[in-house]
Design a protein around this motif. Sequence first.
Motif, mmCIF file in Angstrom:
data_model
loop_
_atom_site.group_PDB
_atom_site.id
_atom_site.type_symbol
_atom_site.label_atom_id
_atom_site.label_comp_id
_atom_site.label_asym_id
_atom_site.label_seq_id
_atom_site.Cartn_x
_atom_site.Cartn_y
_atom_site.Cartn_z
ATOM 1 N N ASP A 125 6.178 7.384 2.368
ATOM 2 C CA ASP A 125 6.211 5.992 1.908
ATOM 3 C C ASP A 125 5.937 5.983 0.408
ATOM 4 O OD1 ASP A 125 5.978 3.321 1.367
ATOM 5 O OD2 ASP A 125 4.442 2.906 2.871
ATOM 6 N N ALA A 126 6.976 5.789 -0.378
ATOM 7 C CA ALA A 126 6.847 5.845 -1.834
ATOM 8 C C ALA A 126 5.905 4.776 -2.379
ATOM 9 C CB ALA A 126 8.226 5.695 -2.485
ATOM 10 N N SER A 127 5.734 3.681 -1.630
ATOM 11 C CA SER A 127 4.876 2.584 -2.092
ATOM 12 C C SER A 127 3.426 2.730 -1.627
ATOM 13 C CB SER A 127 5.433 1.244 -1.598
ATOM 14 O OG SER A 127 5.396 1.167 -0.185
ATOM 15 N N ALA A 128 3.142 3.763 -0.833
ATOM 16 C CA ALA A 128 1.796 3.927 -0.268
ATOM 17 C C ALA A 128 0.785 4.262 -1.352
ATOM 18 C CB ALA A 128 1.809 5.029 0.787
ATOM 19 N N THR A 129 -0.401 3.703 -1.206
ATOM 20 C CA THR A 129 -1.499 3.985 -2.133
ATOM 21 C C THR A 129 -2.401 5.065 -1.540
ATOM 22 O OG1 THR A 129 -2.836 2.238 -1.160
ATOM 23 C CG2 THR A 129 -1.460 1.653 -3.061
ATOM 24 N N PRO A 130 -3.135 5.796 -2.371
ATOM 25 C CA PRO A 130 -4.052 6.823 -1.856
ATOM 26 C C PRO A 130 -5.134 6.194 -0.980
ATOM 27 C CG PRO A 130 -3.674 7.110 -4.212
ATOM 28 C CD PRO A 130 -3.094 5.783 -3.845
ATOM 29 N N LEU A 131 -5.507 6.900 0.066
ATOM 30 C CA LEU A 131 -6.538 6.433 0.988
ATOM 31 C C LEU A 131 -7.717 7.386 0.941
ATOM 32 C CD1 LEU A 131 -4.264 5.645 4.072
ATOM 33 C CD2 LEU A 131 -5.090 4.023 2.359
ATOM 34 N N MET A 132 -8.929 6.835 0.914
ATOM 35 C CA MET A 132 -10.132 7.662 0.928
ATOM 36 C C MET A 132 -10.563 7.857 2.378
ATOM 37 S SD MET A 132 -13.776 7.208 -1.104
ATOM 38 C CE MET A 132 -14.335 5.800 -0.117
ATOM 39 N N TYR A 162 -3.189 15.911 0.585
ATOM 40 C CA TYR A 162 -4.381 15.641 -0.207
ATOM 41 C C TYR A 162 -3.947 15.325 -1.637
ATOM 42 C CZ TYR A 162 -6.928 17.810 3.653
ATOM 43 O OH TYR A 162 -7.443 18.109 4.890
ATOM 44 N N CYS A 163 -4.598 14.348 -2.243
ATOM 45 C CA CYS A 163 -4.276 13.937 -3.605
ATOM 46 C C CYS A 163 -5.560 13.489 -4.291
ATOM 47 C CB CYS A 163 -3.245 12.809 -3.592
ATOM 48 S SG CYS A 163 -3.840 11.266 -2.825
ATOM 49 N N ASP A 164 -5.438 13.080 -5.557
ATOM 50 C CA ASP A 164 -6.610 12.516 -6.235
ATOM 51 C C ASP A 164 -6.581 11.004 -6.114
ATOM 52 O OD1 ASP A 164 -4.806 11.553 -8.172
ATOM 53 O OD2 ASP A 164 -5.224 13.176 -9.579
ATOM 54 N N ALA A 165 -7.551 10.343 -6.706
ATOM 55 C CA ALA A 165 -7.677 8.891 -6.564
ATOM 56 C C ALA A 165 -6.480 8.130 -7.118
ATOM 57 C CB ALA A 165 -8.956 8.411 -7.248
ATOM 58 N N ALA A 166 -5.740 8.778 -8.013
ATOM 59 C CA ALA A 166 -4.561 8.141 -8.601
ATOM 60 C C ALA A 166 -3.285 8.471 -7.837
ATOM 61 C CB ALA A 166 -4.415 8.566 -10.060
ATOM 62 N N GLY A 167 -3.411 9.306 -6.810
ATOM 63 C CA GLY A 167 -2.237 9.658 -6.017
ATOM 64 C C GLY A 167 -1.537 10.924 -6.451
ATOM 65 N N ASN A 168 -2.123 11.655 -7.399
ATOM 66 C CA ASN A 168 -1.513 12.894 -7.863
ATOM 67 C C ASN A 168 -1.820 14.040 -6.901
ATOM 68 O OD1 ASN A 168 -0.618 11.752 -10.445
ATOM 69 N ND2 ASN A 168 -2.801 11.682 -10.928
ATOM 70 N N VAL A 169 -0.778 14.695 -6.433
ATOM 71 C CA VAL A 169 -0.946 15.844 -5.541
ATOM 72 C C VAL A 169 -1.021 17.097 -6.404
ATOM 73 C CG1 VAL A 169 0.091 17.189 -3.663
ATOM 74 C CG2 VAL A 169 0.308 14.679 -3.681
ATOM 75 N N ASN A 170 -2.206 17.691 -6.477
ATOM 76 C CA ASN A 170 -2.395 18.849 -7.339
ATOM 77 C C ASN A 170 -3.440 19.796 -6.756
ATOM 78 O OD1 ASN A 170 -4.892 17.555 -7.956
ATOM 79 N ND2 ASN A 170 -3.906 16.418 -9.622
ATOM 80 N N GLU A 171 -3.605 20.935 -7.401
ATOM 81 C CA GLU A 171 -4.531 21.949 -6.907
ATOM 82 C C GLU A 171 -5.969 21.441 -6.900
ATOM 83 O OE1 GLU A 171 -5.852 26.583 -7.897
ATOM 84 O OE2 GLU A 171 -4.198 25.633 -8.990
ATOM 85 N N GLN A 172 -6.318 20.634 -7.888
ATOM 86 C CA GLN A 172 -7.692 20.141 -7.998
ATOM 87 C C GLN A 172 -8.067 19.220 -6.824
ATOM 88 O OE1 GLN A 172 -5.451 20.126 -10.639
ATOM 89 N NE2 GLN A 172 -6.399 22.023 -11.414
#
Length: 229
Positions: A125-132, A162-172
């Motif tokens: 879902d391209a419009s989905a926001t990150p979920l905690m 898994y992503c960060d709070a901004a939605g970036n999927v990265n190693e961190q």
Amino acid sequence: MKFGVVIFPGSNCDRDMLDALQHDLQQEVVALWHKDSDIASFTTNDCIVLPGGFSYGDYLRCGAIARFSPMMQSVIAFANKGGKVLGVCNGFQILCESGLLPGVLLANANQQFVCKNVYIKNTNDASATPLMIPIAHGEGRFYAAPDVLAAIEANHQVIYRYCDAAGNVNEQSNPNGTTNNIAGIKNAQGNVFGMMPHPERACNAALGNQDGVQVFETLLGVIAQNIIA
């Protein structure tokens, strides 16, 4: 739709799951004991849930013994007929051990148990926001052989990364070394779902987090699309 939550010896998230489905999501829920095998009251439009915990003490491998329980034989047959199945954390591990989902869950890359809030993203879902959503596992590193992984990615079977709070999927933002930041997948037929994060622990304002409700609503939406008339 009706939900059945399987309880194994060593399950410790079964009550959380039952409460979230029944009270927070207002769904009909039935507890299912691992030594029983009768799920005749469930249709393929219903959903069986395998909760988190340490089924059978995680002896041999996580989920390896639970796969042979009487109830799981019925769940496997139910899934093979098109019934909906969701596995969370240990439930995800059981689904992989049962062959209902591809791949395996290996020990975390840091060789330590990880328990914290993380962010996940619905990859379809391209419009989905990150979920905690909270995680709590020692063996949550998803792995599949290269050809299997390629098929999973090509068939859009990854449901959460898994992503960060901004939605970036990265190693961190990868908490356990999982391949391609994979937090959850579905089978090729789209009726079996597995994920390591615990949405049932984030469904009530009293817990300070209701992002898990969106996970279940997404699942319910996917199931509704596959309802057999």
